[in-house]
Design an enzyme around this catalytic site. Structure first.
Site, short mmCIF file in Angstrom:
data_model
loop_
_atom_site.label_atom_id
_atom_site.label_comp_id
_atom_site.label_asym_id
_atom_site.label_seq_id
_atom_site.Cartn_x
_atom_site.Cartn_y
_atom_site.Cartn_z
N TYR A 135 0.89 -1.17 0.00
CA TYR A 135 0.00 0.00 0.00
C TYR A 135 0.93 1.22 0.00
CZ TYR A 135 -3.76 3.20 1.60
OH TYR A 135 -4.68 4.22 1.74
N LYS A 163 -1.07 -1.02 -4.21
CA LYS A 163 -2.10 0.01 -4.27
C LYS A 163 -1.33 1.33 -4.30
CE LYS A 163 -6.05 1.90 -1.68
NZ LYS A 163 -6.03 2.76 -0.47
O1 MN9 Z 1 -8.08 4.40 -0.20
C1 MN9 Z 1 -8.82 6.62 -0.49
N1 MN9 Z 1 -7.59 7.11 0.07
C2 MN9 Z 1 -7.58 7.62 1.26
C3 MN9 Z 1 -8.63 5.19 -0.91
O2 MN9 Z 1 -8.60 7.79 1.90
C4 MN9 Z 1 -6.25 7.99 1.75
C5 MN9 Z 1 -9.25 7.46 -1.66
O3 MN9 Z 1 -10.38 6.80 -2.18
C6 MN9 Z 1 -9.64 8.90 -1.28
O4 MN9 Z 1 -10.57 8.86 -0.23
C7 MN9 Z 1 -10.27 9.57 -2.49
C8 MN9 Z 1 -10.74 11.01 -2.17
O5 MN9 Z 1 -9.64 11.86 -1.98
O6 MN9 Z 1 -9.32 9.60 -3.51
#
Ligand code: MN9
Length: 293
Positions: A135, A163
């Site tokens: 990640y 990821k």
């Molecule tokens: O894991 C999310 N990353 C974090 C996925 O929350 C750090 C993203 O989906 C964000 O929430 C999204 C909105 O900024 O890109």
């Protein structure tokens, strides 16, 4: 076909009024995602508020999600902690549940050397049989790994990909060229088009919990070379993200799902939930974005 690909929801975690895992609520959210068209679940990640939870709560959430998925969609378990021993304990728990992959954010808060971070990942990959998805989220971990280090990690037989929650799509494209068989899942939803165009195999995102079909349409449009359609669908996604960001993506997502009858409870303190007027406004933007005529 790669072990992990397509449109995955970074699954929200559901807690009861006492802040304990709510297995029925998790099952409701999993069912909602499956019916929406979500193609996989990434459990106990950033969106799952996991970095605020102890190991027993994280294990309970993962067990509830695996049970609810019931083989309908693959489950990836995020187990990363600053402490390697705790991470390995969580990984071995996930290993026993038959998840499709285990994932771990880079160790955070303390400043570790590049060699220490690489050693963390190699020892984790050695400790389980389930394949490992790195990640890569420098913005949260407070440190990063360079392209050579990432490519070197991807040579480990039990590290299948990453990821990629970062904004440097030159690096993503170089990983794609340097490790053609690696799984690359785009992590910033607002940049899915860029990620797919640079070679990502799919996306893992918090807003997939609401907009899975739009992400699939972006991906398919890129694959078909229809950049105009891909941009139009990404613009719909980003109109919703624009509305989610001010109150906070996690509280706002929970507010909209609660408003739409998918009871997922509140975000954990220190997060605060948006007021009803804010939720109604986000929901209106969401309904417009999902209306493709
Ligand atoms: O894991 C999310 N990353 C974090 C996925 O929350 C750090 C993203 O989906 C964000 O929430 C999204 C909105 O900024 O890109």
């Amino acid at each position: 076909m790669k072990a992990i690909s397509g449109i995955y929801a970074a699954l929200l975690s559901v807690f009861d009024a006492e802040g304990q895992p709510d297995a029925a609520g998790i099952a409701r959210l999993v069912d909602w995602n499956v019916e929406l068209g979500t193609e996989g679940l990434y459990v106990c990640g950033s969106t799952g508020e996991a970095m605020m939870l102890d190991s027993s709560v994280r294990k309970a959430i993962l067990e509830a999600a695996v049970t609810a998925a019931a083989g309908r969609v693959p489950v990836v378990a995020q187990v990363g902690c600053p402490d390697l021993a705790t991470t390995i304990d969580l990984a071995r728990h996930a290993d026993g549940l038959g998840v499709a992959a285990i994932s771990a954010v880079m160790p955070y808060y303390y400043r570790f050397s590049s060699a220490e971070v690489q050693n963390y990942y190699r020892r984790l990959a050695d400790a389980v049989t389930t394949p490992l998805l790195l990640y890569f989220y420098p913005g949260a971990a407070g440190q990063s790994l360079g392209l050579p280090e990432l490519l070197a990690l991807l040579e480990h037989p039990n590290i299948i990909g990453l990821k990629y929650t970062a904004t440097d799509f030159y690096v993503l494209e170089r990983i794609r060229q340097g490790a053609p068989d690696a799984v690359i899942m785009n992590g910033y939803d607002e940049m899915s088009l860029a990620g797919f165009a640079s070679g990502a195999d799919g996306a893992i995102g918090s807003t997939v919990n609401l907009m899975a079909p739009l992400f699939r349409e972006v991906y398919d449009a890129v694959e078909a070379g229809d950049i105009a359609l891909a941009r139009e669908r990404q613009a719909r996604i980003n109109s919703v993200i624009d509305a989610l960001l001010p109150p906070g993506v996690i509280p706002a997502l929970k507010g909209v799902l609660n408003h739409r009858g998918v009871a997922v409870g509140d975000a954990r303190a220190p997060f605060s939930m948006p007021d009803a007027e804010t939720v109604r406004g986000i929901n209106s933007v969401y309904e417009a974005a999902m209306d493709r005529g």
